[in-house]
Design a protein around this motif. Structure first.
Motif, PDB file in Angstrom:
ATOM      1  N   GLU A 222       0.817  -1.183   0.098  1.00  0.00           N
ATOM      2  CA  GLU A 222       0.071   0.172  -0.201  1.00  0.00           C
ATOM      3  C   GLU A 222       0.934   1.435  -0.096  1.00  0.00           C
ATOM      4  OE1 GLU A 222      -3.681   1.857   2.883  1.00  0.00           O
ATOM      5  OE2 GLU A 222      -2.944   0.018   2.990  1.00  0.00           O
ATOM      6  N   THR A 223       1.809   1.181   0.739  1.00  0.00           N
ATOM      7  CA  THR A 223       2.807   2.272   1.005  1.00  0.00           C
ATOM      8  C   THR A 223       3.482   2.667  -0.298  1.00  0.00           C
ATOM      9  OG1 THR A 223       2.986   2.144   3.439  1.00  0.00           O
ATOM     10  CG2 THR A 223       4.629   3.482   2.188  1.00  0.00           C
TER      11      THR A 223
ATOM     12  N   LEU B 287       1.348   4.315  -3.065  1.00  0.00           N
ATOM     13  CA  LEU B 287       1.105   5.630  -2.604  1.00  0.00           C
ATOM     14  C   LEU B 287       2.423   6.499  -2.972  1.00  0.00           C
ATOM     15  CD1 LEU B 287      -0.342   7.310   0.402  1.00  0.00           C
ATOM     16  CD2 LEU B 287       1.924   8.029  -0.251  1.00  0.00           C
TER      17      LEU B 287
ATOM     18  N   GLN C 240       1.865   9.047  -6.126  1.00  0.00           N
ATOM     19  CA  GLN C 240       1.930  10.487  -6.058  1.00  0.00           C
ATOM     20  C   GLN C 240       3.114  10.989  -6.347  1.00  0.00           C
ATOM     21  OE1 GLN C 240      -0.547  11.987  -5.039  1.00  0.00           O
ATOM     22  NE2 GLN C 240      -1.747  10.051  -4.668  1.00  0.00           N
TER      23      GLN C 240
ATOM     24  N   GLU D 125       0.370  14.389   4.596  1.00  0.00           N
ATOM     25  CA  GLU D 125      -0.758  14.901   3.572  1.00  0.00           C
ATOM     26  C   GLU D 125      -1.837  13.858   2.897  1.00  0.00           C
ATOM     27  OE1 GLU D 125       1.069  17.236   0.392  1.00  0.00           O
ATOM     28  OE2 GLU D 125       2.353  18.451   1.848  1.00  0.00           O
ATOM     29  N   PHE D 126      -1.299  12.649   2.934  1.00  0.00           N
ATOM     30  CA  PHE D 126      -1.863  11.505   2.737  1.00  0.00           C
ATOM     31  C   PHE D 126      -2.739  10.809   3.350  1.00  0.00           C
ATOM     32  CE2 PHE D 126       1.736  12.515  -0.237  1.00  0.00           C
ATOM     33  CZ  PHE D 126       1.240  12.786  -1.211  1.00  0.00           C
ATOM     34  N   GLU D 127      -3.864  10.171   2.876  1.00  0.00           N
ATOM     35  CA  GLU D 127      -4.765   9.121   3.687  1.00  0.00           C
ATOM     36  C   GLU D 127      -3.963   8.072   4.282  1.00  0.00           C
ATOM     37  OE1 GLU D 127      -8.933   7.140   3.488  1.00  0.00           O
ATOM     38  OE2 GLU D 127      -8.404   8.285   1.929  1.00  0.00           O
ATOM     39  N   GLY D 128      -3.996   7.945   5.469  1.00  0.00           N
ATOM     40  CA  GLY D 128      -3.551   6.701   5.992  1.00  0.00           C
ATOM     41  C   GLY D 128      -2.120   6.917   6.613  1.00  0.00           C
TER      42      GLY D 128
ATOM     43  N   GLY E 157      -0.760   9.407   9.665  1.00  0.00           N
ATOM     44  CA  GLY E 157      -0.725  10.633  10.674  1.00  0.00           C
ATOM     45  C   GLY E 157       0.683  10.957  11.211  1.00  0.00           C
TER      46      GLY E 157
END
Length: 561
Positions: A463-464, A467, A471, A490-493, A495
């Motif tokens: 998943e990472t 992204l 991106q 800035e990206f969902e998932g 913090g």
């Protein structure tokens, strides 16, 4: 509250010592010996009485206290630590003739007139774990990882009731150092209940008991692990000081005396026929067991003979696993798609109507290459027989039937479906040549780079990787080390905590072991053995990078190909 142990009243010290001793005894009677003397209510009363003392007197805190079973506060990430001894894989086969050849090699190595006595045990299908005890107290628990290093999951393993926090010493003293190998299991009946609760809560269920066990011990919050029903069966002494065992059987008996559960029906034998009968018996009983096994393990019992036979980089020469034939099921190929791997190979993949095979839900299977696809004549809409090779990797075995109006044969594309580069053929393989510009290849290389066989970077999964590439944050592997938390949050998932953790995990690998770095790069034909040979011969990455073809082929194990 009292902070210094010297300030604790003697009666409190005595009370805490007595409560711990009593709780350990009742836990052993319940979990190891199945003959409890008290009920849950009385056990809980003693437990909370001890916990209240430890809360009041923090200096009473001890790593082997029974109160450690309930879990500790969450961690940010797992530490990677070295194993006391390598946790090797086993050479394996489903064929009786392969075991017979193994037996012949063992007898030849032992010499004429020397009996080859084997110890037999079920091959447990769980999560392998190393347990290390220092002066009788559990010091750390480490996942198998790459066999040389693993993740420190001690806080999670402390929560499993069948793992002694302190060794029993009633019949055998505790050694100064003891390293054991075992298997973390979730029983099939508990797995069914666990998955039902996950589904009811809207969470994604686990695919198999093995996956649930592995996932449970890798929780950053050990209280989550404590909430799940897990067991640990221990079967091997990896290292021990001050004690010398002549046989594996003696080691297993010591493991039992130190307070561990061991696999059921461990046997010793000297004949091929008895080994094959043991395998056949377990195979027949396999579906009646409440835990997953995928074969039996056959090990030379004599430890001195083991040392003489030695091991390869992958497996010991004195042991092998005799696997069971794969379980098979029938399903339908709903779609055939293309997957682009890290080396540019285009692999046809079958998307299947989901079906449970040996306790695991299977919805996709590799079709390998265009020749395999044509040989089996697999098409969309066909009803097919599938199996999990080694009870792990899904395979399409054959077409069982197909509709009257059958789909056209699948054709491999002339261009890469991701970057649209024109592909080329190399034997049965179809390859995208755009090695450094194809996003699919880059994603796969990032996944491999961070995998356990690579640099083992926590959080750098599929998943990472998707992204980072989608991106535009990473266009080549080296740019991973330029990432900052501010880019990720800035990206969902992500913090702040998870972004910091990923960047720290990547940053910690700036000076990796050369062998692991070479494996992580994903160079074709460079696996663990070749990487070790290169690292030992050249000593540095710069020397490897500038080595000539002539220098490379002079290294044992590396040919002109």
């Amino acid at each position: 509250m009292t902070d210094a142990k010297n300030d604790i009243p003697p009666r409190i010290l005595d009370e805490a010592r007595a409560l711990r001793s009593e709780l350990r005894r009742h836990a052993r009677l319940y979990y190891q010996e199945a003959r409890p003397e008290i009920g849950d209510v009385e056990y809980d009363r003693l437990f909370w009485q001890l916990q209240k003392l430890e809360d009041t007197y923090p200096a009473l805190d001890s790593p082997d206290s029974p109160t450690k079973r309930i879990g500790a506060p969450p961690q940010d990430k797992f530490k990677t630590v070295d194993h006391v001894a390598p946790l090797l894989s086993l050479d394996s086969s489903e064929k009786a003739e392969d075991f017979i050849r193994f037996d012949e090699r063992v007898r030849k190595a032992l010499g004429a007139g020397v009996e080859s006595r084997y110890i037999l045990e079920p091959k447990l299908d769980g999560a392998s774990i190393e347990l290390v005890y220092e002066s009788g107290v559990l010091a750390r628990a480490v996942t198998r990882g790459n066999g040389q290093q693993g993740e420190d999951v001690t806080e999670n393993i402390r929560t499993i009731p069948t793992v002694p926090l302190r060794l029993l010493t009633e019949t055998r003293p505790a050694p100064e150092l003891l390293a054991l190998r075992g298997e973390v299991l979730m029983y099939i009946s508990d797995f069914a209940d666990f998955n039902a609760r996950l589904a009811a809560s809207g969470a994604e269920p686990y695919a198999s008991p093995r996956n649930s066990a592995a996932g449970s011990i890798r929780q950053l919050d050990s209280r989550v692990t404590a909430s799940r029903k897990l067991d640990v069966l221990v079967y091997d002494v990896l290292a021990v000081t001050g004690v010398a065992f002549e046989s594996d059987r003696a080691g297993v008996e010591a493991i039992r005396e130190w307070g561990f559960r061991v696999p059921e029906r461990i046997r010793t034998t000297t004949t091929v026929d008895e080994v094959l009968a043991y395998h056949a018996d377990y195979n027949a009983r396999r579906d009646d067991l409440d835990f997953e096994i995928d074969g039996i393990v056959i090990k030379l019992d004599d430890l001195a003979a083991r040392r003489a036979m030695g091991a390869t980089s992958h497996h010991p020469r004195w042991a092998m696993a005799m696997k069971f034939a794969p379980r098979q099921e029938i399903t339908v190929i709903e779609k055939i798609d293309i997957q682009v791997g890290r080396t540019g190979v285009l692999t046809p993949v079958a998307w299947l109507r989901p079906v449970v095979v040996g306790g695991v839900t299977v919805s996709r299977a590799s079709l390998h290459n265009r020749d395999e696809l044509r040989r089996k004549d697999l098409r969309e809409g066909d009803t097919v027989r599938i199996q999990r090779a080694g009870d792990v990797i899904p395979q399409v075995v054959e077409v069982v039937e197909h509709p009257r109006d059958r789909a056209e044969p699948f054709e491999m594309p002339s261009r890469c479906p991701v970057c649209e580069s024109e592909v080329y053929q190399e034997g049965p393989r179809t390859i995208c040549p755009n090695r450094f510009g194809c996003p699919a290849q880059l994603k796969a290389r990032i996944i491999h780079f961070g995998s356990r066989s690579g640099l083992d970077i926590e959080g750098l999964g599929e998943e990472t990787a998707n992204l980072l590439v989608d991106q535009g944050l990473v266009s080549q592997l080296g740019e991973l080390f330029d990432l900052t938390p501010s880019q990720l949050v800035e990206f969902e998932g992500f913090g702040q905590t998870s972004a910091d953790a990923l960047v720290d995990a990547i940053d910690s690998k700036r000076s990796p072991d050369l062998k692991r770095f070479l494996v992580a790069l994903g160079i074709p034909e460079v696996g663990v053995t070749v990487a070790r040979a290169l690292a030992e011969h050249f000593g540095s990455f710069s020397n490897v990078r500038t080595a000539s073809s002539k220098a490379l082929v002079e290294i044992d194990g590396i040919g002109p190909r």
